[in-house]
Design a protein around this motif. Structure first.
Motif, short mmCIF file in Angstrom:
data_model
loop_
_atom_site.label_atom_id
_atom_site.label_comp_id
_atom_site.label_asym_id
_atom_site.label_seq_id
_atom_site.Cartn_x
_atom_site.Cartn_y
_atom_site.Cartn_z
N PRO A 16 0.81 -1.22 0.00
CA PRO A 16 0.00 0.00 0.00
C PRO A 16 0.84 1.26 0.00
O PRO A 16 1.92 1.33 0.60
N ASN A 17 0.32 2.26 -0.73
CA ASN A 17 0.93 3.59 -0.80
C ASN A 17 2.34 3.57 -1.37
O ASN A 17 3.21 4.36 -0.98
N THR A 18 2.59 2.64 -2.30
CA THR A 18 3.86 2.59 -3.00
C THR A 18 3.58 2.58 -4.51
O THR A 18 2.45 2.31 -4.93
N PRO A 19 4.59 2.85 -5.34
CA PRO A 19 4.38 2.78 -6.80
C PRO A 19 4.03 1.37 -7.27
O PRO A 19 3.55 1.20 -8.39
N ASN A 20 4.28 0.38 -6.42
CA ASN A 20 4.04 -1.02 -6.80
C ASN A 20 2.72 -1.55 -6.26
O ASN A 20 2.50 -2.76 -6.24
N GLU A 21 1.84 -0.66 -5.81
CA GLU A 21 0.63 -1.09 -5.10
C GLU A 21 -0.25 -2.01 -5.94
O GLU A 21 -0.52 -1.75 -7.12
N LEU A 22 -0.69 -3.09 -5.30
CA LEU A 22 -1.71 -3.98 -5.84
C LEU A 22 -2.96 -3.83 -4.98
O LEU A 22 -2.94 -3.17 -3.94
N HIS A 23 -4.06 -4.46 -5.39
CA HIS A 23 -5.31 -4.25 -4.66
C HIS A 23 -6.03 -5.53 -4.24
O HIS A 23 -6.88 -5.49 -3.35
N GLY A 24 -5.70 -6.66 -4.87
CA GLY A 24 -6.49 -7.86 -4.60
C GLY A 24 -5.85 -8.91 -3.74
O GLY A 24 -6.49 -9.92 -3.41
N CYS A 25 -4.61 -8.71 -3.33
CA CYS A 25 -3.87 -9.79 -2.66
C CYS A 25 -4.40 -10.12 -1.27
O CYS A 25 -4.44 -11.29 -0.88
N PRO A 157 -0.82 -17.94 -30.90
CA PRO A 157 -0.37 -16.88 -31.80
C PRO A 157 -0.68 -15.51 -31.23
O PRO A 157 -1.68 -15.31 -30.55
N ASP A 158 0.21 -14.55 -31.50
CA ASP A 158 0.00 -13.20 -31.00
C ASP A 158 -1.32 -12.61 -31.48
O ASP A 158 -1.97 -11.85 -30.77
N ASP A 159 -1.74 -12.98 -32.70
CA ASP A 159 -2.97 -12.40 -33.22
C ASP A 159 -4.21 -13.02 -32.58
O ASP A 159 -5.33 -12.59 -32.83
N ALA A 160 -4.01 -14.06 -31.75
CA ALA A 160 -5.15 -14.65 -31.05
C ALA A 160 -5.39 -13.99 -29.70
O ALA A 160 -6.36 -14.29 -29.02
N PHE A 161 -4.49 -13.08 -29.33
CA PHE A 161 -4.61 -12.44 -28.02
C PHE A 161 -5.73 -11.40 -28.04
O PHE A 161 -5.82 -10.59 -28.94
N THR A 162 -6.58 -11.45 -27.02
CA THR A 162 -7.63 -10.45 -26.86
C THR A 162 -7.43 -9.72 -25.56
O THR A 162 -6.93 -10.28 -24.58
N ILE A 163 -7.80 -8.46 -25.52
CA ILE A 163 -7.60 -7.66 -24.33
C ILE A 163 -8.62 -8.06 -23.26
O ILE A 163 -9.82 -8.14 -23.54
N PRO A 164 -8.17 -8.33 -22.01
CA PRO A 164 -9.14 -8.63 -20.95
C PRO A 164 -10.15 -7.51 -20.80
O PRO A 164 -9.82 -6.33 -20.97
N THR A 165 -11.38 -7.88 -20.48
CA THR A 165 -12.44 -6.88 -20.36
C THR A 165 -12.33 -6.09 -19.06
O THR A 165 -12.96 -5.06 -18.91
N ASN A 166 -11.56 -6.57 -18.12
CA ASN A 166 -11.39 -5.90 -16.83
C ASN A 166 -10.01 -5.24 -16.75
O ASN A 166 -9.03 -5.80 -17.23
N PRO A 167 -9.93 -4.06 -16.15
CA PRO A 167 -8.62 -3.45 -15.97
C PRO A 167 -7.75 -4.31 -15.05
O PRO A 167 -8.25 -4.88 -14.09
N GLU A 239 -9.99 -6.71 -11.24
CA GLU A 239 -11.35 -6.73 -10.70
C GLU A 239 -12.19 -7.63 -11.60
O GLU A 239 -12.29 -7.38 -12.80
N ILE A 240 -12.77 -8.67 -11.03
CA ILE A 240 -13.54 -9.65 -11.78
C ILE A 240 -15.03 -9.41 -11.58
O ILE A 240 -15.49 -9.27 -10.44
N MET A 241 -15.77 -9.37 -12.67
CA MET A 241 -17.21 -9.13 -12.58
C MET A 241 -17.91 -10.18 -11.72
O MET A 241 -18.75 -9.86 -10.90
N GLU A 242 -17.51 -11.48 -11.89
CA GLU A 242 -18.15 -12.55 -11.13
C GLU A 242 -17.86 -12.43 -9.64
O GLU A 242 -18.46 -13.09 -8.81
#
Length: 312
Positions: A16-25, A157-167, A239-242
């Motif tokens: 917390p409060n660092t440039p490396n902050e995560l939120h779900g751990c 393949p790289d062209d099979a990659f899709t962007i995750p819908t969640n940030p 953040e997961i919708m489910e």
């Protein structure tokens, strides 16, 4: 001492409060604690949690994590089940005078715990006990080196990659950032990360940097590693919708979903990883591929089950 014990250490580092902050751990390990108690019958008194929440009595520093794991192994006997769940940053480091990169997890104080530490720890597990590690971090495919790869690299393949819908945010701190951080603390001009870690942490630094490790053969039946991704990949903090949009680790959440979708069913270590891969693919995390490292017998053993006695 009581036999057939189930013991766990759950570590969540949000930095917390660092440039490396995560939120779900923190959420990851709190959810896992509930599952261990309600589904797998762990005694709450034998499930320890270390999170870097302000005000925590015991922080997940490198020394505290290793001390707790060593105590757990010291108490282990034949028939016991040991479990370590880590959710936080991982990194790849280059030891001095070595061309090979080594995996490490990054505790809240950056006192790296390396593959050498885990190798020595697992080597101490008594015969007839199991030690399962679930690592939801980056670059941890070889965290207990010398274990057999049962479910390993996967390419698309790289062209099979899709962007995750969640940030999401990669659970990775680059080695160069860690080196720069410790250089600012020690004021030493050295690219050897071990020099800095020993200077700051002394005997609490990783075994990798204190002396030449004892190269005892690793007992192949005790170590089980479920890794959130391949060595060359990153795991996601998301953040997961489910999940009701609660921050979590993508892999930790996938394992939770696998268990929730299979109530009462005894799932093997192999099934846990393969089903988690499918969930991550559905969620478009198709460049994160969980892996399994253990003996063939443990790959097909039930997740968090006591070792099976050999047939007479």
């Amino acid at each position: 001492m009581e036999k057939g014990k189930k013991m766990a250490l759950l570590v969540g580092c949000n930095y917390p409060n660092t440039p490396n902050e995560l939120h779900g751990c923190h959420n990851d390990v709190l959810a896992m604690r509930e599952v261990l108690i309600t589904r797998f019958g762990f005694d709450p008194k034998r499930v320890e949690i270390l999170i870097d929440k302000p005000g925590s009595s015991t922080m997940p520093t490198g020394a505290n994590i290793k001390s707790t794991l060593n105590r757990m192994v010291d108490q282990a006997e034949q028939g016991d089940v040991l479990f370590f769940h880590y959710s936080g940053h991982g990194t790849l480091i280059k030891p001095h005078n070595s061309s090979k990169k080594e995996e490490a997890i990054v505790p809240c104080d950056f006192n790296l715990i390396t593959s050498v530490d885990f190798r020595q720890l697992v080597n101490r597990v008594p015969k007839g006990a199991t030690f399962t590690i679930l690592s939801d971090s980056c670059h941890n495919g070889g965290l207990i080196d010398k274990e057999t790869e049962q479910i390993g690299p996967y390419t698309i393949p790289d062209d099979a990659f899709t962007i995750p819908t969640n940030p999401y945010k990669p659970k990775e701190i680059p080695f160069q950032s860690i080196l720069q951080y410790f250089t600012s603390l020690t004021n030493k001009i050295s690219t050897d990360i071990g020099t800095h870690l020993v200077d700051v942490f002394g005997q609490d630094a990783s075994l990798m940097f204190l002396h030449e490790p004892v190269n005892k053969p690793l007992k192949p039946d005790e170590g089980i590693l479920l890794s959130g991704c391949q060595t060359n990949e990153t795991s996601a903090d998301v953040e997961i919708m489910e999940n009701g949009r609660k921050p979590c680790g993508a892999f930790s959440n996938a394992v939770q979903m696998v268990l929730k979708e299979n109530p009462g069913r005894a799932l093997t270590n192999r099934e846990i990883v393969m089903l988690a891969r499918k969930i991550l693919l559905v969620q478009h995390f198709n460049k994160q591929h969980p892996c399994l490292y253990c003996s063939k017998e443990n790959a097909d053993a039930v997740f968090l089950s006591p070792p099976q006695k050999p047939c007479p």
